[in-house]
Design a protein around this motif. Sequence first.
Motif, PDB file in Angstrom:
ATOM      1  N   ARG A 198     -32.760  79.160  -8.915  1.00 30.38           N
ATOM      2  CA  ARG A 198     -33.456  79.355 -10.187  1.00 30.38           C
ATOM      3  C   ARG A 198     -34.926  79.013 -10.047  1.00 30.38           C
ATOM      4  O   ARG A 198     -35.790  79.759 -10.505  1.00 30.38           O
ATOM      5  CB  ARG A 198     -32.811  78.478 -11.258  1.00 30.38           C
ATOM      6  CG  ARG A 198     -33.171  78.881 -12.682  1.00 30.38           C
ATOM      7  CD  ARG A 198     -32.248  78.247 -13.682  1.00 30.38           C
ATOM      8  NE  ARG A 198     -32.088  76.811 -13.474  1.00 30.38           N
ATOM      9  CZ  ARG A 198     -31.012  76.111 -13.823  1.00 30.38           C
ATOM     10  NH1 ARG A 198     -29.982  76.733 -14.394  1.00 30.38           N
ATOM     11  NH2 ARG A 198     -30.933  74.826 -13.592  1.00 30.38           N
ATOM     12  N   SER A 199     -35.216  77.906  -9.385  1.00 25.53           N
ATOM     13  CA  SER A 199     -36.622  77.516  -9.281  1.00 25.53           C
ATOM     14  C   SER A 199     -37.397  78.449  -8.381  1.00 25.53           C
ATOM     15  O   SER A 199     -38.616  78.541  -8.483  1.00 25.53           O
ATOM     16  CB  SER A 199     -36.739  76.070  -8.815  1.00 25.53           C
ATOM     17  OG  SER A 199     -36.586  75.989  -7.430  1.00 25.53           O
ATOM     18  N   GLN A 200     -36.697  79.154  -7.487  1.00 22.95           N
ATOM     19  CA  GLN A 200     -37.403  80.126  -6.650  1.00 22.95           C
ATOM     20  C   GLN A 200     -37.531  81.473  -7.335  1.00 22.95           C
ATOM     21  O   GLN A 200     -38.172  82.379  -6.818  1.00 22.95           O
ATOM     22  CB  GLN A 200     -36.667  80.310  -5.314  1.00 22.95           C
ATOM     23  CG  GLN A 200     -36.848  79.121  -4.385  1.00 22.95           C
ATOM     24  CD  GLN A 200     -36.481  79.466  -2.966  1.00 22.95           C
ATOM     25  OE1 GLN A 200     -36.721  80.580  -2.521  1.00 22.95           O
ATOM     26  NE2 GLN A 200     -35.895  78.509  -2.265  1.00 22.95           N
ATOM     27  N   GLY A 201     -36.885  81.616  -8.487  1.00 26.15           N
ATOM     28  CA  GLY A 201     -37.069  82.850  -9.245  1.00 26.15           C
ATOM     29  C   GLY A 201     -36.033  83.915  -8.963  1.00 26.15           C
ATOM     30  O   GLY A 201     -36.334  85.115  -9.043  1.00 26.15           O
ATOM     31  N   TYR A 202     -34.822  83.523  -8.645  1.00 32.40           N
ATOM     32  CA  TYR A 202     -33.769  84.503  -8.386  1.00 32.40           C
ATOM     33  C   TYR A 202     -33.547  85.357  -9.637  1.00 32.40           C
ATOM     34  O   TYR A 202     -33.329  84.829 -10.723  1.00 32.40           O
ATOM     35  CB  TYR A 202     -32.487  83.776  -7.994  1.00 32.40           C
ATOM     36  CG  TYR A 202     -31.359  84.692  -7.602  1.00 32.40           C
ATOM     37  CD1 TYR A 202     -30.202  84.747  -8.355  1.00 32.40           C
ATOM     38  CD2 TYR A 202     -31.456  85.502  -6.480  1.00 32.40           C
ATOM     39  CE1 TYR A 202     -29.150  85.575  -8.008  1.00 32.40           C
ATOM     40  CE2 TYR A 202     -30.428  86.343  -6.128  1.00 32.40           C
ATOM     41  CZ  TYR A 202     -29.267  86.385  -6.888  1.00 32.40           C
ATOM     42  OH  TYR A 202     -28.251  87.217  -6.536  1.00 32.40           O
ATOM     43  N   PRO A 203     -33.610  86.670  -9.493  1.00 27.42           N
ATOM     44  CA  PRO A 203     -33.646  87.517 -10.687  1.00 27.42           C
ATOM     45  C   PRO A 203     -32.322  87.744 -11.407  1.00 27.42           C
ATOM     46  O   PRO A 203     -32.325  88.114 -12.564  1.00 27.42           O
ATOM     47  CB  PRO A 203     -34.180  88.846 -10.137  1.00 27.42           C
ATOM     48  CG  PRO A 203     -33.769  88.858  -8.720  1.00 27.42           C
ATOM     49  CD  PRO A 203     -33.787  87.441  -8.251  1.00 27.42           C
ATOM     50  N   ARG A 204     -31.220  87.542 -10.743  1.00 25.86           N
ATOM     51  CA  ARG A 204     -29.957  87.929 -11.373  1.00 25.86           C
ATOM     52  C   ARG A 204     -29.352  86.791 -12.190  1.00 25.86           C
ATOM     53  O   ARG A 204     -29.207  85.678 -11.717  1.00 25.86           O
ATOM     54  CB  ARG A 204     -28.976  88.364 -10.294  1.00 25.86           C
ATOM     55  CG  ARG A 204     -29.376  89.665  -9.643  1.00 25.86           C
ATOM     56  CD  ARG A 204     -28.476  89.983  -8.478  1.00 25.86           C
ATOM     57  NE  ARG A 204     -27.105  90.209  -8.898  1.00 25.86           N
ATOM     58  CZ  ARG A 204     -26.599  91.405  -9.247  1.00 25.86           C
ATOM     59  NH1 ARG A 204     -27.370  92.464  -9.215  1.00 25.86           N
ATOM     60  NH2 ARG A 204     -25.340  91.522  -9.609  1.00 25.86           N
ATOM     61  N   LEU A 205     -29.025  87.110 -13.401  1.00 25.45           N
ATOM     62  CA  LEU A 205     -28.451  86.105 -14.293  1.00 25.45           C
ATOM     63  C   LEU A 205     -27.025  85.755 -13.930  1.00 25.45           C
ATOM     64  O   LEU A 205     -26.542  84.657 -14.235  1.00 25.45           O
ATOM     65  CB  LEU A 205     -28.478  86.629 -15.734  1.00 25.45           C
ATOM     66  CG  LEU A 205     -29.860  86.985 -16.265  1.00 25.45           C
ATOM     67  CD1 LEU A 205     -29.725  87.763 -17.553  1.00 25.45           C
ATOM     68  CD2 LEU A 205     -30.667  85.727 -16.476  1.00 25.45           C
TER      69      LEU A 205
END
Lengths: 398, 402
Positions: free
Chosen positions: A59-66
């Motif tokens: 999440r903190s790295q910005g993973y796009p998939r919810l």
Amino acid sequence: SLPSGPSPEIFRRAKFDRPEATPALWQLLFRVLAPLPLDNPLASLAPEVQARLVKSALRSQGYPRLALAQLPEDGSQGSRELLLALSWLLARGPVPEQMLAQTRVPLGDEMTVCQCEALASPGPPAPQVRAEDPVDVRYVQWLMGKLRFRWRQLVSSQQEQCTLLSKIHLYTSGCHGDQSLGHLSVAEAEMLRDPEGGQQLLRTLECENRRLEAVLTWRRTELVFWQWMDTVLDTCAPRAPAAASQGTFLPGIPEHRGGELELVAWELRALQEELQEAAECRRAAWEAKAGGCGRGPEWSAVRRASREAVEKELGALQRCWEQDRDPAQPHGPHRLVRREDGAAGDWDLRAAEVIRTLRSQEACLEAVLHQLQGQCRQGLARLAGALPGLIWIPPLGR
Amino acid sequence: MLPRDCSGRLVAELQGALDACAERQLQLEQSLRVCRRLLQAWEPTGTRASEPPPGPETNEEDPPPACTPSPQDLKELEFLTQALEKAVRVRRGITKAGETDKVPSPRSRSTVAPPGTIAFAPPQNPGRAGGRASDARPTKGPCQTTVPPKGHSERQLLSLGHKTRVGTGARAPRPGPGLRDQQMAPSAAPQAPKAFTLKEKGHLLRLPAAFRKVASQNASLWAQLSSMQTSDSTDATAAKTQFLQNMQTASGGSQPRLSAEEVEAETRRLWKACSLLRLRMREELSAAPTDWMQEYRCLLTLEGLQAMVGQCLHRLQELRAAVAEQPPRPCPVRRPPRASPSCGGGADPAWSPQLLVYSSTQELQTLAALRLRVAMLEQQIHLEKVLLEEEVGGLERRRTRR
């Protein structure tokens, strides 16, 4: 031989979202995102905790998939999503090389000149519960004194180590098979002194060689993997943006990061005011002076030239902060080599140059610190004015 | 008392800084222990007396030298012993003159002691003929005068020693030279029982062949990795970029949201911009323009700087807006350590370390001290920022509360 990892079968099953492939992939993701030595107690955390840490890191790295955030942490399902997450990491950066670099066996005596590692290391744990009792300022002062003392200790220990290191290099000069190195390092001398330890070093080195070969093989053949991953993505049902659930699962920015933004804003606004004042003043003076200079062609040519020159300079200045890394500055650890004449090849660094760079860095940082301390004092004065009863803390620093 | 909101975080940061220092100190002390031990006399390991232990040579990879010395070896050893006898003769002349506490206590060194050790007994280095002699001898004068004639033979001794691979002699005790050793031992004894110190014999060490092989393999593999990185296969890169794009569209997100890391990175960049701009402003304001052209330049620069600050503020507003969209969450107990340190990846990753050449102890000390100073300044700046943040935040909070 290489350490064990998920078998190809796991990957194949993950493509079809088979539940049995899930635990292995959680574990793999954990080891990639939080690379720890095997003897570290954190390495043997419960699977649920590992899963949670994996989610947080992605999440903190910005993973796009919810979908990842919605996965259950007990390892019962979600292998395909995990496979996608792993591929996302692999596509974004040279993950295997970075992991290898972190566990590299240092054969030489190394020194890191840049401060990147210091920034990347995890910060202190934020206090989960704010201190209920106000802290005595004397406690803070005591802590600061203790910190100063520790730094002084570090400096003197460091100086001693340099002396010893230099001696060892001097006494073993001429030994090394590699002419460019010339002398032994502490690790190499230690290996000769203690043959058993030397055996251990040799084994670790051989192990690293096997892993290096594996990464090279991966790099040569990885196209096949990406072509396969495209098919994995195809098997996923296209997802409509789940607008409703966005609220709970968005990557949140930790609270105090917002505070830092405010601080930068404050500083920038103050700077803008100063610049505005100065520029307006100068502009007025200039107009008054040069107003009667005439508007001849050579005059406008000169103005254009000046403008271009200034733009170029300021452009270079902007690049200084826009690029995350200063290309001129050396990065990563360097192997120390002692040479009487100080001769260095094209790719080598000379101590004298590094010293120069560090001195200018030091000057720059001192200016920044001075500036901040000034702001601090002003801010405190303002606070003291705004809130009676507040004790003024002496400024931080030496 | 400090305001409540301010203290907690400051204390936590200070304690973090103290911990970081303590960790650094521990590492340094460990390293110091190893270095000190190396500079003292090395403990003899088993029957391996004062010779550098061969270590990993005792594996199958290295074909063990024949137990019977080759004719080449024998010839060399013959030469060696001749030179030794000569040295002994000379030494007898000196030691008779002034023998003090260097009287030999001839412990019966096993035959394992290779010729190499005794040959090196007069620690002469071709490059440092005079100086070393005075180091180890009680008598100085006569020694130095006899140095030149010895110099040559000892240089040859040294080179022979290297060739015959001092270490391997230990494993297969050769009866021939061994016996000669025994004969030599009592006379050359003043030096034989002396323990091995790096200072005197460090330059005679040799790394074992097995290690050298593995180390060079290691270096070559790392070099291959670096070259593979720079000459990146465009197919693979294209495939990866495509994959990332496909993932983005498949996940339904129209625009990639800003991650915490990115916000952090941007904030750092803005900080850097602020300090650089401020420094530049100071430079311009303190410079005294001598002619109108310089004055004009100065004016343009200041106006340019003003525009840049405006741009930064604009960027900051965008960031603020992006952050505000997302509900703040409490910090995790400990941020997961980053798998991708900013140092490792980048424009020109040289995965194996480059060399940093220094020429004197003084230089090394200056370098190390400066490095620590820079690290300390960065830490101080960070702490100062924390304090300011809390103040500013506190001030704002109080203002809004009222």
